[in-house]
Design an enzyme around this catalytic site. Structure first.
Site: not given
Ligand code: AMP
Length: 537
Positions: A185, A331, A440, A445
């Protein structure tokens, strides 16, 4: 008492065997660096997978060894996916958009032994090779006549590497919990962390994500994965397609290229695709400007970051395509939730539907979800209570690869996603923020995502990022970094005024700073760390 069913391991090898047997003539079409339209069938693909497996075995690799890829979406990368994992090695997909220091970190952390790369990334490896002691060889994904030259690397040509090897291979009997692939990641804080998928998690996720209430992929579909194979296994589509018998169309490095994507869709009859919002925006703008229709395309999944309602509705109204929001993380393999309409909402008004479509959807079976407040108390699904989203399930990571402290898995057996969400009474989830991005102000929030969505609702704003700046009285106050659309002269005051009546007064940003572009991470997400650093200097 145990059941009396066979203990048949869920392995990627079984997916390959199935596709080989049942769908040998289904096509895989690719754009590659050396061929604008390569095509062959699953049968041909798996013969070459066997040749590759023989070539890999000749290198003397041991079970569990990591073999890396630095490559776009195409048939050679598909061959690596199957050959490496089914041979018992771990396919480590590396994101070429990472900074070279991050690539260096993860190759060394994973102790990759061989690296398969597209020709265009050879200079990246040349620049790093002295700092990559575990690497024994670099294989370039092309044919002899397209091989790049290098004075620093002893490059091996992929086509020569597999040529002459037998088209038969005896795959080892793997256990379903054996590791199959690895993806780091690219978090915006700290070093990247490795998520190590297993055969079992991959097969279950492939089945779960292909199901009717998820991607709904059958042997009728023609699937174009635009989401990269270097990020979370292209949302598992190379597996889901094989176990569903669907034709695959790989766009190579032309992921945001309107003309190439359009001709692939229309020539190959693409019905389904998946990608991040920027891809769909680029494709939409191209199709509108050129007045081209995409009659075969039915559904596109949009995920990775929030998608504006205006784009979802433009796809529906102008292209007759259902742009469906999905949510997940590296993950979670990645699929956790997706928008589909429950029958009980069939009579919802247009306005209610608009609100639902921009949410992150319903959880799919296999990803158990709950929200908790900052004290750890579980919160109701009432549409207003918001808190940390925690998930668990057979395709959710329980630990990160080779880390002393495994902060993927909490003591209570749940994984903290880092997303702050609400669930409504129908079960639709909505991200209100990343926990680290919440603002905040005066003890209350404020959702940075809501502020960003409202900013891009302004017809003259192309993109926006909201962050909290330090404030003597309120602790933090919200501010917006915004990119104007071409030709726009909208002022900060006008943008701030556009928030009036849409959110509580105290949530309205005080400051707007216009910028030419916003910083993004290697996976295309807003990089707010860079914006915060900008404020602190
Ligand atoms: P990654 O592990 O790099 O794919 O990032 C995951 C994160 O991307 C998630 O925890 C979200 O914060 C964001 N994310 C994934 N899909 C969406 C979505 N459809 N809308 C908004 N945020 C998203």
């Amino acid at each position: 008492m145990n059941g009396l069913m066979m203990d048949f391991p869920l392995t990627i090898t079984s997916v390959m065997d199935y596709a080989k047997k049942v769908y040998p003539n289904v096509e895989i079409v690719s754009v590659t660096s050396d061929n604008p339209r390569h095509r062959y069938t699953y049968k041909d693909a798996f013969k070459r997978v066997n040749q590759l497996s023989n070539a890999l075995a000749a290198l003397g690799l041991q079970q569990g060894d990591r073999v890396a890829t630095l490559a776009w979406n195409d048939y050679r990368h598909f061959e690596l996916y199957y050959s490496v994992s089914c041979s018992g090695y771990v396919c480590h997909t590396i994101n070429p958009r990472l900074f070279s220091e991050q690539i260096e970190f993860i190759v060394n952390h994973a102790e990759d032994q061989y690296l398969f790369t597209d020709p265009m990334f050879v200079p990246v490896i040349e620049g790093l090779i002295e700092k990559l002691p575990t690497l024994k060889g670099v294989i370039v994904l092309t044919s002899e006549e397209h091989m790049p030259s290098s004075d620093k690397l002893d490059l091996i040509c992929y086509e020569n590497f597999i040529a002459g090897h037998s088209e038969e291979f005896n795959y080892p009997q793997l256990e379903e919990n054996n590791a199959s692939s690895l993806c780091y990641t690219s978090g915006t804080t700290g070093n990247p962390k490795g998520v190590l998928y297993s055969h079992r998690s991959t097969v279950l996720h492939g089945l779960g994500s292909g199901a009717p209430n998820a991607f709904n992929i059958s042997n009728r579909e023609v699937v174009m994965p635009i989401v990269p194979m270097f990020h979370v296994n292209a949302w598992s589509l190379p597996y889901t397609c094989a176990l569903s018998g669907s034709k695959i169309v790989f766009p190579g490095n032309k992921m945001a290229d309107g003309p190439t994507l359009t001709s692939l869709i229309n020539d190959e009859g693409v019905t389904f695709s998946a990608g991040v919002p920027t891809v769909w925006l680029a494709l939409y703008n191209y199709l509108k400007a050129e007045g081209i229709a995409v009659p075969t395309l039915e559904r596109c999944i949009v995920g990775g970051s929030a998608c504006p309602l205006s784009l979802i509705n433009a796809f529906r109204d102008d292209l007759d395509v259902n742009l469906q929001t999905a949510w997940g993380l590296t993950e979670t393999s990645p699929l956790g939730s997706i928008f589909t309409l429950k029958p009980e909402l069939d009579n919802a008004s247009e306005e209610e539907l608009d609100k639902l479509k921009v949410k992150q959807g319903l959880p799919i079976f296999g990803v158990d979800s709950k929200i908790v407040d900052f004290e750890g108390n579980e919160l109701p699904w009432d549409g207003t209570s918001f808190g940390q989203l925690k998930v668990r399930g057979p395709w959710v990571a329980k630990a990160y690869y080779n880390m002393e402290k495994t902060d993927a898995h909490e003591e209570d057996g749940w994984f903290d996603t880092g997303d702050i969400v609400t669930y409504d009474k129908h079960g639709y989830m909505q991200i209100t923020d990343r926990s680290k991005d919440l603002i905040k102000s005066g003890g209350e929030w404020i959702s940075s995502i809501e502020l960003e969505n409202l900013a891009v609702d302004h017809p003259e704003i192309a993109e926006a990022a909201a962050i909290g700046y330090e404030h003597e009285k309120w602790g933090e106050r919200p501010m917006i970094f915004a990119v104007r659309k071409e030709g726009s002269t909208v002022s900060a005051e006008e943008l701030i005024a556009s928030y009036q009546g849409k959110i509580a007064k105290w949530c309205i940003p005080d400051i707007v700073e216009f910028v030419d572009e916003l910083p993004h991470t290697a996976t295309g997400k807003l990089d707010k760390k860079v914006l915060r650093q900008k404020l602190s200097v």
